[in-house]
Design a protein around this motif. Structure first.
Motif, short mmCIF file in Angstrom:
data_model
loop_
_atom_site.label_atom_id
_atom_site.label_comp_id
_atom_site.label_asym_id
_atom_site.label_seq_id
_atom_site.Cartn_x
_atom_site.Cartn_y
_atom_site.Cartn_z
N ALA A 108 0.77 -1.08 0.19
CA ALA A 108 0.03 0.11 0.08
C ALA A 108 0.81 1.32 -0.05
N LEU A 109 1.67 1.37 0.61
CA LEU A 109 2.95 2.52 0.81
C LEU A 109 3.39 2.66 -0.37
N TYR A 110 4.13 1.53 -0.86
CA TYR A 110 4.87 1.58 -1.98
C TYR A 110 4.04 2.08 -3.23
N LEU A 111 2.74 1.74 -3.44
CA LEU A 111 1.73 2.06 -4.42
C LEU A 111 1.50 3.65 -4.27
N HIS A 112 1.28 3.97 -2.89
CA HIS A 112 1.03 5.39 -2.93
C HIS A 112 2.27 6.28 -2.97
N VAL A 113 3.51 5.89 -3.04
CA VAL A 113 4.58 6.42 -3.51
C VAL A 113 4.60 6.41 -4.89
N GLN A 114 4.19 5.58 -5.56
CA GLN A 114 4.45 5.51 -6.93
C GLN A 114 3.33 6.43 -7.41
N ASP A 115 2.14 6.60 -6.81
CA ASP A 115 1.08 7.45 -7.33
C ASP A 115 1.58 8.97 -7.22
N ARG A 116 2.39 9.13 -6.05
CA ARG A 116 2.87 10.46 -5.92
C ARG A 116 4.04 10.88 -6.92
N LEU A 117 4.79 10.00 -7.22
CA LEU A 117 5.88 10.23 -8.14
C LEU A 117 5.28 10.53 -9.60
N ARG A 118 4.37 9.94 -9.84
CA ARG A 118 3.74 10.51 -11.29
C ARG A 118 3.97 11.94 -11.70
N ASP A 119 3.65 12.58 -10.68
CA ASP A 119 3.52 14.28 -10.90
C ASP A 119 5.02 14.93 -10.49
N GLY A 120 5.99 13.96 -10.31
CA GLY A 120 7.16 14.54 -9.93
C GLY A 120 8.25 14.30 -10.92
N PRO A 121 9.53 14.69 -10.51
CA PRO A 121 10.89 14.42 -11.61
C PRO A 121 10.73 13.10 -11.67
N PRO A 122 11.18 12.56 -12.90
CA PRO A 122 11.24 11.05 -13.14
C PRO A 122 12.41 10.41 -12.37
N LEU A 123 11.94 9.10 -12.10
CA LEU A 123 12.98 8.22 -11.60
C LEU A 123 14.00 7.86 -12.48
N THR A 124 15.34 7.68 -11.98
CA THR A 124 16.17 6.95 -12.85
C THR A 124 15.70 5.65 -13.19
N GLN A 125 16.44 5.06 -14.29
CA GLN A 125 15.98 3.78 -14.68
C GLN A 125 16.13 2.56 -13.43
N PRO A 126 17.59 2.64 -12.99
CA PRO A 126 17.75 1.65 -11.86
C PRO A 126 16.88 1.78 -10.48
N ALA A 127 16.22 3.11 -10.47
CA ALA A 127 15.39 3.14 -9.28
C ALA A 127 13.98 2.83 -9.70
#
Length: 192
Positions: A108-127
């Protein structure tokens, strides 16, 4: 930083931890993060902080949950990694040592983080690859009902928590999952 601290008296590591704890209990989000992930203790001072670590053991999870509710994504990621039953880097940070593994809560927490990151700077490929692998691992160990429950909880997190400005670069593009960089003095200033 040295100029800012010039003339300040040195004090024992136990006092330093107590200051971070008081600030965390007082609701400062940066202090909640720094304290709950264990950065306030310092690896070189572990034996000097045994009494403070006993207090930490009893309250770190609750303080981390308060930071998550306040919208702090680095703490959210650290708590997700702590709940994960299989640490990806083989190391159990302080927070992971005080919480019981809970793959549904981790998902649940990882999915929440993933949702919030959609509007932020992109993750690096390894991340991004680490995040996807973590989600796959957690989902594969849960029943369909537990996965649905985790997704519902993630939606509630995303609906109920504010979006705080944060340095997503160090929190999410770090090669060490579950680690959170030490904060700077400026991070303790209230958000503008």
């Amino acid at each position: 930083m040295s100029l800012h601290c010039e003339g300040a008296p040195a004090f024992p590591s136990q006092d330093r931890v107590r200051y971070w704890r008081v600030a965390a209990l007082g609701g400062n989000v940066a202090a909640m993060r720094h304290y709950t992930v264990g950065n306030a203790f310092g690896l070189n001072d572990t034996l000097e902080n045994l009494d403070e670590l006993h207090l930490y053991r009893n309250e770190a999870e609750a303080i981390a949950k308060r930071a998550v509710a306040a919208g702090d994504l680095p703490t959210t990621l650290a708590l997700a990694a702590a709940y994960s039953p299989q640490p990806r880097n083989g190391r159990r940070f302080y927070l992971a040592q005080v919480v019981k593994p809970d793959p549904g809560q981790a998902l649940a927490l990882y999915l929440h983080v993933q949702d919030r990151l959609r509007d932020g700077p992109p993750l690096t490929q390894p991340a991004r690859a680490r995040m996807e692998a973590t989600l796959r691992d957690l989902e594969s160990g849960l029943s369909p009902a537990a996965r649905a429950q985790a997704r519902a909880q993630a939606s509630r997190y995303s609906a109920d928590t504010p979006v705080l400005p944060s340095d997503r670069g160090y929190a999410f593009n770090s090669p060490i999952v579950g680690a959170t960089a030490t904060i700077d003095r400026q991070d303790c200033d209230p958000p503008r």
